[in-house]
Design a protein around this motif. Structure first.
Motif, mmCIF file in Angstrom:
data_model
loop_
_atom_site.group_PDB
_atom_site.id
_atom_site.type_symbol
_atom_site.label_atom_id
_atom_site.label_comp_id
_atom_site.label_asym_id
_atom_site.label_seq_id
_atom_site.Cartn_x
_atom_site.Cartn_y
_atom_site.Cartn_z
ATOM 1 N N ASP A 76 0.834 -1.203 0.000
ATOM 2 C CA ASP A 76 0.000 0.000 0.000
ATOM 3 C C ASP A 76 0.870 1.256 0.000
ATOM 4 O O ASP A 76 0.585 2.208 -0.738
ATOM 5 N N MET A 77 1.900 1.256 0.830
ATOM 6 C CA MET A 77 2.754 2.451 0.886
ATOM 7 C C MET A 77 3.518 2.659 -0.418
ATOM 8 O O MET A 77 3.659 3.788 -0.891
ATOM 9 N N ARG A 78 3.998 1.542 -1.020
ATOM 10 C CA ARG A 78 4.825 1.697 -2.236
ATOM 11 C C ARG A 78 3.979 2.010 -3.461
ATOM 12 O O ARG A 78 4.327 2.903 -4.256
ATOM 13 N N PHE A 79 2.859 1.296 -3.661
ATOM 14 C CA PHE A 79 2.089 1.458 -4.897
ATOM 15 C C PHE A 79 0.780 2.230 -4.697
ATOM 16 O O PHE A 79 0.241 2.767 -5.657
ATOM 17 N N SER A 94 13.007 4.708 0.793
ATOM 18 C CA SER A 94 13.617 5.340 1.971
ATOM 19 C C SER A 94 12.548 5.727 2.986
ATOM 20 O O SER A 94 12.702 5.497 4.193
ATOM 21 N N LEU A 95 11.435 6.303 2.491
ATOM 22 C CA LEU A 95 10.354 6.699 3.389
ATOM 23 C C LEU A 95 9.694 5.476 4.033
ATOM 24 O O LEU A 95 9.321 5.500 5.214
ATOM 25 N N ILE A 96 9.557 4.413 3.251
ATOM 26 C CA ILE A 96 8.963 3.181 3.796
ATOM 27 C C ILE A 96 9.870 2.611 4.881
ATOM 28 O O ILE A 96 9.403 2.174 5.957
ATOM 29 N N GLY A 97 11.195 2.607 4.620
ATOM 30 C CA GLY A 97 12.135 2.107 5.621
ATOM 31 C C GLY A 97 12.066 2.906 6.904
ATOM 32 O O GLY A 97 12.108 2.352 8.010
ATOM 33 N N ALA A 98 11.965 4.240 6.748
ATOM 34 C CA ALA A 98 11.869 5.092 7.941
ATOM 35 C C ALA A 98 10.583 4.824 8.703
ATOM 36 O O ALA A 98 10.557 4.834 9.936
ATOM 37 N N GLN A 108 16.658 0.845 3.723
ATOM 38 C CA GLN A 108 16.122 0.894 2.370
ATOM 39 C C GLN A 108 16.394 -0.415 1.628
ATOM 40 O O GLN A 108 15.561 -0.903 0.869
ATOM 41 N N MET A 109 17.606 -1.011 1.854
ATOM 42 C CA MET A 109 17.957 -2.288 1.206
ATOM 43 C C MET A 109 17.003 -3.385 1.642
ATOM 44 O O MET A 109 16.562 -4.201 0.822
ATOM 45 N N HIS A 110 16.653 -3.377 2.937
ATOM 46 C CA HIS A 110 15.720 -4.385 3.431
ATOM 47 C C HIS A 110 14.338 -4.203 2.781
ATOM 48 O O HIS A 110 13.676 -5.179 2.407
ATOM 49 N N VAL A 111 13.924 -2.932 2.645
ATOM 50 C CA VAL A 111 12.626 -2.654 2.005
ATOM 51 C C VAL A 111 12.647 -3.159 0.566
ATOM 52 O O VAL A 111 11.686 -3.772 0.087
ATOM 53 N N SER A 112 13.757 -2.938 -0.148
ATOM 54 C CA SER A 112 13.863 -3.377 -1.546
ATOM 55 C C SER A 112 13.740 -4.892 -1.647
ATOM 56 O O SER A 112 13.046 -5.413 -2.534
#
Length: 302
Positions: A260-263, A270-274, A280-284
């Motif tokens: 939901d946050m990404r799409f 970066s914002l999702i990771g925060a 950010q790597m983990h989010v990717s």
């Protein structure tokens, strides 16, 4: 059978029955009088001569010049029967009676090959059903733009007759329930017959979409091609979303939140990771794993 095939078949059968020129030079062939142009014989005379020729045809050996002459002369003498029967289909011939006559001639040839004097019936009474049957078969097999079952072809004819009768009686176009009640059929059958009737003739896409402009040679209005729908580029997206919805329901709460946050909210990694307290790597890596899971679910064959 197409009209071209019918024309060729009729021509080949008549041509194959012609006797050799040297045989015709004698005044008589196989005990039969030589007739120079059998097509010009009056119908009343043709009936009498046909009995004579049929009598000899049954005793002559098939394949001999005499047999061929007798058969060919019978065909030419009785072509008036074909023209008579073809006249009944003039309104359906589309201005080209030649094809109908050629098809009817095939029916005449079949009748001649199967007729026997021992039947004690006039050849005309025996031949006309063969001729009309061949013509009807030709219309049934070739005039429909789209092939429909025989039952629906016959229903179209009955519907047309019933509509014509009810229009005169009601002074308006009859409704489907009125047609069904009059014909003793269900409304579903009537609807099926009306839809099937649309397959009888195909119209050009260059015809005006407005019927009032159909008679104008240089009408500037829109044609059927102009108003014809095309593929909707968004349709594939709708189908994909329809398949994707249950797959999203199979994700856990964290995975759905990331998607939901990404799409949905179009947040960066970066914002999702925060937001989640991860890198950010983990989010990717999480997004890649979730997308692989969704893609594999969408491409599973049922």
């Amino acid at each position: 059978m197409t009209a071209h095939t019918a024309r060729n078949a009729g021509a080949e059968r008549v041509e194959s029955a012609r006797p050799a020129p040297e045989a015709a030079s004698a005044g008589e062939i196989g005990g039969l009088p030589w007739i120079e142009d059998a097509g010009k014989i009056a119908p009343s005379d043709a009936r009498e001569l046909s009995r004579l020729f049929f009598g000899r045809l049954q005793v002559l050996e098939e394949g001999t010049p005499a047999h061929q002459y007798a058969r060919n002369t019978l065909i030419e003498m009785n072509l008036s029967l074909v023209r008579f029967a073809a006249g009944r289909f003039r309104n359906r011939a589309g201005g080209d009676m030649e094809d109908i006559v050629q098809v009817g001639t095939i029916g005449l040839i079949k009748a001649i090959d199967r007729f026997e004097l021992s039947r004690e019936v006039e050849f005309t009474s025996f031949a006309v059903p063969y001729i009309t049957g061949e013509i009807k078969r030709f219309f049934r097999d070739t005039t429909w733009a789209v092939h429909v079952p025989r039952r629906l072809q016959e229903l179209r004819v009955d519907l047309a007759k019933t509509k014509e009768s009810l229009v005169t009686e009601l002074d308006r176009e009859p409704t489907v329930p009125e047609l069904a009640a009059h014909m003793g059929l269900s409304e579903e059958e009537i609807t099926e017959g009306i839809v099937a009737a649309n397959g009888y003739a195909a119209g050009s896409l260059d015809m005006p979409a407005d019927p009032s402009e159909a008679g104008r040679r240089h009408a500037a209005g829109r044609t059927f091609a102009d108003v014809l729908g095309g593929p909707d580029p968004a349709l594939e997206t709708v189908e994909n979303l329809h398949v994707l919805a249950p797959l999203l329901g199979c994700l856990d709460a964290r995975e759905r939140r990331i998607i939901d946050m990404r799409f949905g909210q179009e947040m960066t990694q970066s914002l999702i990771g925060a937001e989640l307290g991860i890198s950010q790597m983990h989010v990717s890596r999480l997004i890649s794993r979730i997308l692989r899971k969704l893609r594999s679910g969408m491409f599973v064959e049922e």
